[in-house]
Design a protein around this motif. Structure first.
Motif, PDB file in Angstrom:
ATOM      1  N   LEU A 187       0.553  -0.969   0.105  1.00 47.12           N
ATOM      2  CA  LEU A 187      -0.155  -0.095   0.086  1.00 47.12           C
ATOM      3  C   LEU A 187       0.964   1.110  -0.014  1.00 47.12           C
ATOM      4  N   PRO A 188       0.934   1.866  -1.161  1.00 48.04           N
ATOM      5  CA  PRO A 188       1.922   2.924  -1.253  1.00 48.04           C
ATOM      6  C   PRO A 188       1.604   4.059  -0.268  1.00 48.04           C
ATOM      7  N   GLU A 189       0.318   4.456  -0.140  1.00 48.45           N
ATOM      8  CA  GLU A 189      -0.058   5.404   0.551  1.00 48.45           C
ATOM      9  C   GLU A 189       0.141   5.324   2.228  1.00 48.45           C
ATOM     10  N   HIS A 190       0.474   4.258   2.445  1.00 51.68           N
ATOM     11  CA  HIS A 190       0.780   3.944   3.929  1.00 51.68           C
ATOM     12  C   HIS A 190       2.354   3.350   4.115  1.00 51.68           C
ATOM     13  N   ARG A 191       2.882   3.031   2.894  1.00 55.72           N
ATOM     14  CA  ARG A 191       4.156   2.733   2.702  1.00 55.72           C
ATOM     15  C   ARG A 191       4.528   1.298   3.364  1.00 55.72           C
ATOM     16  N   THR A 192       3.653   0.302   3.391  1.00 59.94           N
ATOM     17  CA  THR A 192       3.557  -1.018   4.152  1.00 59.94           C
ATOM     18  C   THR A 192       2.941  -2.051   3.243  1.00 59.94           C
ATOM     19  N   ILE A 193       3.304  -3.283   3.798  1.00 67.44           N
ATOM     20  CA  ILE A 193       2.729  -4.407   3.031  1.00 67.44           C
ATOM     21  C   ILE A 193       1.778  -5.073   4.109  1.00 67.44           C
ATOM     22  N   VAL A 194       0.695  -5.538   3.469  1.00 64.06           N
ATOM     23  CA  VAL A 194      -0.359  -6.197   4.176  1.00 64.06           C
ATOM     24  C   VAL A 194       0.154  -7.777   4.187  1.00 64.06           C
ATOM     25  N   PRO A 195       0.319  -8.227   5.147  1.00 64.23           N
ATOM     26  CA  PRO A 195       0.847  -9.555   5.186  1.00 64.23           C
ATOM     27  C   PRO A 195      -0.419 -10.576   5.174  1.00 64.23           C
ATOM     28  N   GLU A 196      -0.956 -10.894   4.175  1.00 64.41           N
ATOM     29  CA  GLU A 196      -2.409 -11.553   4.067  1.00 64.41           C
ATOM     30  C   GLU A 196      -1.925 -13.051   4.386  1.00 64.41           C
TER      31      GLU A 196
END
Length: 387
Positions: A187-196
């Motif tokens: 998620l570029p807006e949050h500069r993070t990866i969602v670990p599904e």
């Protein structure tokens, strides 16, 4: 077909020694001179007429003995080497020289001395083998002590990492693999990866998780590699998570798997020297592989093939295509850049199977990379000595 006069004279000059040099001429090439010196050391005790130009003998020096044994393997075929070694035992009491207490006190037994003793294995009297075994065992135990713990730790780590789980506890999460698996969820807006999807290390299992087959070229030039590979094979065989097989080969194949509990027994089951049929050895190794995608095949050879080259390459490629992790080592030793068949090494590389040398201290890490199905080519580029 009539032999050229020059070749005929050269051969008689080598047979007769320097006493015949005036009639037959000298020896031009460095190889011929080295052959002449090796023959002189064994068969000449001084030329006729009191000349000492070619006085024979190997003296009382272990390095000189080791060099002589290496020279005769380099310049003469295996059948001649065996005759010369037998003659050396009879004429110069070579075996006794190697095993005299004062000699062993002055020269610390090492891998090279072990290789020399194993090269004499077939011509040693039984009474001498007992002493030779003590020397070999000392070196083997020192190597084993040095490499066992590191090997077990590296291989165990690779095996445990291979047993993945997708519902890991926090302490078992493999963060690097989890990030790679979820890059699509950045998620570029949050500069993070969602670990599904989590990826974790599995817990250690007592069941056999990998099959390892070691095939070792026992030609004379591979002596140090045979010593190290035998010790590594014994260490791997002690691990319950691995099923380890070990075969040695020249033109014949000997399966020494049942002796892996003691690497000294493995070494005395080898016969250093002789020709090489790599294709035949690989064909036998294929019969030992029943779970290709869970198997590692390590071929240790200088790749000088005396068998069917195209079949050798085809078999290597077939194993790779079936899912076997194939590793080809030109040497497993500290001896520096080995001599090897460059054409065969290049042909294997074209198949995606790199051939490279490896030092014993790096071998545990190589095993771990291979068992974890890592990129062997990248590992070799970073860790293998230049050849």
């Amino acid at each position: 077909m009539t032999e050229p006069d020059e070749t005929h004279s050269r051969r008689w000059r080598l047979v007769l020694g320097s006493a015949a040099e005036e009639q037959l001429g000298g020896l031009g090439s460095g190889a011929d001179q080295a052959m002449d010196q090796a023959l002189s050391a064994l068969y000449n005790t001084g030329d006729a007429g009191g000349s000492t130009k070619r006085s024979g003998g190997l003296g009382g020096s272990a390095p000189r003995v080791a060099r002589w044994l290496g020279d005769i393997r380099t310049y003469f075929p295996a059948t001649v080497v065996e005759v010369m070694q037998r003659d050396a035992v009879d004429r110069l009491n070579l075996t006794q020289l190697l095993l005299e207490p004062e000699l062993l006190e002055s020269v610390e037994p090492d891998v090279h001395l072990v290789g020399t003793l194993l090269g004499l294995n077939r011509v040693m009297p039984e009474t001498t083998k007992a002493t030779a075994r003590m020397v070999v065992e000392k070196v083997v135990r020192e190597i084993e002590q040095r490499i066992a713990a590191k090997t077990v730790a590296a291989v165990s780590g690779a095996i445990n990492r291979a047993a993945r789980t997708h519902r890991p506890k926090l302490r078992d999460i493999d963060f690097n693999r989890t990030i790679r698996k979820n890059l699509a969820n950045y998620l570029p807006e949050h500069r993070t990866i969602v670990p599904e999807r989590l990826v974790g290390y599995g817990r250690k299992s007592q069941s056999i998780q990998r099959d390892v087959v070691l095939a070792i070229d026992q030609s004379g030039s591979m002596a140090a590699s045979v010593v190290y590979a035998s010790v590594f094979g014994a260490v791997l065989a002690s691990m319950r998570s691995l099923k380890t097989s070990l075969v040695v080969f020249d033109t014949e194949i000997v399966d020494l798997t049942d002796q892996l509990s003691d690497p000294v027994d493995v070494l005395f089951g080898t016969q250093l020297g002789g020709g090489t049929d790599i294709n035949r050895a690989i064909a036998y190794a294929q019969t030992l592989i029943t779970r290709p995608t869970d198997s590692l095949f390590v071929l240790i050879s200088d790749l000088y093939e005396g068998g069917v080259r195209n079949e050798m390459l085809r078999r290597c490629n077939a194993m790779k295509e079936a899912g076997v992790q194939v590793v080809v080592l030109l040497a497993l030793s500290d001896e520096g850049a080995p001599a090897y068949d460059h054409d065969n090494a290049a042909a294997l590389a074209a198949l995606g199977i790199p051939a490279f040398a490896c030092t014993p201290d790096k071998f545990p890490d190589l095993l771990a990379t291979a068992l974890d199905r890592g990129d062997i080519t990248r590992w070799a580029d970073t860790n293998a000595p230049a050849v």
